[in-house]
Design an enzyme around this catalytic site. Structure first.
Site, PDB file in Angstrom:
ATOM      1  N   ARG A 267     -10.464   8.689 -16.196  1.00 18.80           N
ATOM      2  CA  ARG A 267     -10.797   7.301 -16.528  1.00 18.80           C
ATOM      3  C   ARG A 267     -12.300   7.237 -16.763  1.00 18.80           C
ATOM      4  O   ARG A 267     -13.081   7.263 -15.805  1.00 18.80           O
ATOM      5  CB  ARG A 267     -10.399   6.417 -15.337  1.00 18.80           C
ATOM      6  CG  ARG A 267     -10.348   4.938 -15.639  1.00 18.80           C
ATOM      7  CD  ARG A 267     -10.358   4.141 -14.334  1.00 18.80           C
ATOM      8  NE  ARG A 267     -11.686   4.130 -13.756  1.00 18.80           N
ATOM      9  CZ  ARG A 267     -11.953   4.128 -12.453  1.00 18.80           C
ATOM     10  NH1 ARG A 267     -10.998   4.133 -11.574  1.00 18.80           N
ATOM     11  NH2 ARG A 267     -13.206   4.113 -12.014  1.00 18.80           N
ATOM     12  N   HIS A 271     -12.659   0.932 -13.178  1.00 17.76           N
ATOM     13  CA  HIS A 271     -11.254   0.644 -12.868  1.00 17.76           C
ATOM     14  C   HIS A 271     -10.792  -0.608 -13.615  1.00 17.76           C
ATOM     15  O   HIS A 271      -9.758  -0.619 -14.275  1.00 17.76           O
ATOM     16  CB  HIS A 271     -11.089   0.465 -11.359  1.00 17.76           C
ATOM     17  CG  HIS A 271      -9.744  -0.032 -10.961  1.00 17.76           C
ATOM     18  ND1 HIS A 271      -8.609   0.734 -11.109  1.00 17.76           N
ATOM     19  CD2 HIS A 271      -9.338  -1.223 -10.457  1.00 17.76           C
ATOM     20  CE1 HIS A 271      -7.556   0.030 -10.688  1.00 17.76           C
ATOM     21  NE2 HIS A 271      -7.974  -1.154 -10.308  1.00 17.76           N
ATOM     22  N   TYR A 280     -19.571   5.079  -6.862  1.00 18.64           N
ATOM     23  CA  TYR A 280     -18.763   6.102  -6.187  1.00 18.64           C
ATOM     24  C   TYR A 280     -18.580   7.396  -6.978  1.00 18.64           C
ATOM     25  O   TYR A 280     -17.833   8.262  -6.557  1.00 18.64           O
ATOM     26  CB  TYR A 280     -17.395   5.531  -5.769  1.00 18.64           C
ATOM     27  CG  TYR A 280     -16.589   4.899  -6.894  1.00 18.64           C
ATOM     28  CD1 TYR A 280     -15.834   5.684  -7.755  1.00 18.64           C
ATOM     29  CD2 TYR A 280     -16.595   3.521  -7.087  1.00 18.64           C
ATOM     30  CE1 TYR A 280     -15.107   5.119  -8.786  1.00 18.64           C
ATOM     31  CE2 TYR A 280     -15.869   2.936  -8.118  1.00 18.64           C
ATOM     32  CZ  TYR A 280     -15.126   3.741  -8.961  1.00 18.64           C
ATOM     33  OH  TYR A 280     -14.405   3.172  -9.983  1.00 18.64           O
TER      34      TYR A 280
END
Ligand code: TPP
Ligand code: MG
Length: 372
Positions: A267, A271, A280
């Protein structure tokens, strides 16, 4: 006996050590004993179609992202980087197969013919569900992680009872593999030998949780424990995905039961449009995956094969620009559904309680009418 079933599933599995691949990131094609037999019909026209489909998927995603930033959509889960996984598998399906997606399968929705208006309404919050699932043979987006695998399994049980040779395909993420629903679905799918495909897009993250914290072994390897054969493929290689999905669909149509596919992808974006992935993960990791881009890879392959890439790119550009215009029209032409429609699709036949609640709501609306 259960050991035999698992052993047989493992025997029919492939790619568990190293994902199966046809095209490497440079666009070079490599022979693959498992997949090659599935691709004899893939000529330059088919490659071009796959390229255009992926370019279109990317543009729809990009435009919808921008529409969120402009306040037209409430939220959008980007699919940047996952185009080969979605288009390769989507193009393997028959029109009458049924797709049970999560919330990120925008390319599937476009391939199935869902209109931009219907697709955007989901993320605009101007629909109670999205579209008519039967019209497109695709269920509306599922936000409950993994629940669609149960729906697909149940649907596939029905297909078996009907003696149909269609297949139900469930799309799920790496994070969904930790859900009870998915494990329950795999038990039923396996023991009832249903015509289903579990298509897992391992995009390496479940929001901020990296896949290495969801599983110490390849996700695909888990399926064999349920007696489900698994194919693990390079999910950024559209040809590998197409071929693997064809194998799974053929097995299901022949009465061979379910197959699990793990498409190893990434990805690239956040998100959703409310996430900040820089909190992160490292830029370095993202850059590494950008180097494995599915569209660039196919473009390089076409060029190496002597195709007129400039022409193909232009054709894709025209289609993408038109899609961008259509998306903008679609986003401004929607209407807010009346609040009482929330009661309409809870049950096929409304229960007494639902009817009472609907009446109460209408009475309340009438009581405040003209107050403001
Ligand atoms: C049952 C359930 N638990 C938690 C959530 C919140 N949630 C939304 S997306 C997500 C991560 C899912 O990750 P993955 O399955 O890898 O799919 P991806 O978003 O990467 O496509 C979570 C935990 C949810 N929607 N449903
Ligand atoms: Mg994920």
């Amino acid at each position: 006996m259960s050991i035999d079933v698992s052993a047989r599933a493992a025997e029919h599995s492939a790619g568990l050590d190293e994902p199966l691949a046809i095209l490497d990131p440079s666009g070079a094609r490599h022979a693959n004993a498992v997949l090659d037999g599935q691709l004899s019909d893939v000529d330059e026209t088919a490659l071009t179609d796959l390229y255009v489909d992926m370019a279109l998927a990317r543009r729809v995603d990009q435009e919808a992202f921008a529409l969120t930033r402009q306040g037209e959509l409430v939220l959008w889960p980007p699919s940047l980087g996952q185009e080969a996984a979605q288009v390769g598998s989507g193009r393997a399906l028959r029109e009458t197969d049924f797709v049970f997606g999560s919330y990120r399968e925008h390319a599937l929705a476009v391939l199935r013919g869902v209109t931009f208006r219907e697709l955007l309404a989901v993320w605009q919050g101007t629909t109670q569900s999205g579209w008519d699932p039967q019209a497109y043979r695709m269920a509306t987006p599922q936000i409950i992680i993994g629940a669609q695998t149960l729906h697909a399994t149940g649907y596939a049980m029905g297909l078996r009872m009907d003696g149909a040779d269609d297949v139900a395909i469930a799309y799920l993420g790496d994070g969904a593999m930790s859900e009870g629903d998915v494990n329950e679905a795999m038990v039923f799918a396996s023991t009832f030998r249903v015509p289903a495909v579990f298509f897992c897009q391992n995009n390496h993250y479940a929001i901020s949780e990296p896949v290495r914290l969801q599983s110490a072994s390849p996700l695909a390897a888990r399926a064999t424990g349920f007696g489900i054969p698994a194919l693990r493929v390079d999910g950024n290689d559209v040809l590998a995905v197409l071929a693997a999905t064809r194998i799974a669909l053929q097995r299901a149509r022949r009465g061979g039961g379910p197959t699990f596919i793990e498409a190893v992808t990434y990805r690239i974006g956040p998100h959703t449009t409310t996430d900040d992935p820089t909190r992160y993960r490292d830029d370095e990791e993202v850059a590494q995956w950008r180097g494995k881009d599915p569209i660039d890879r196919l473009e390089r392959h076409l060029a190496q094969n002597g195709a007129r890439v400039d022409q193909i790119r232009e054709e894709a550009q025209v289609r993408c620009d038109q899609a961008a215009r259509d998306l903008r029209t679609a986003v401004t032409t929607g209407e807010m559904p009346r609040a009482e429609t929330i009661f309409d699709h809870v049950y096929t036949t409304p229960t007494v309680r639902i009817s009472e609640q609907r009446a109460q709501h209408l009475a309340f609306e009438a009581s405040i009418e003209g107050e403001s």
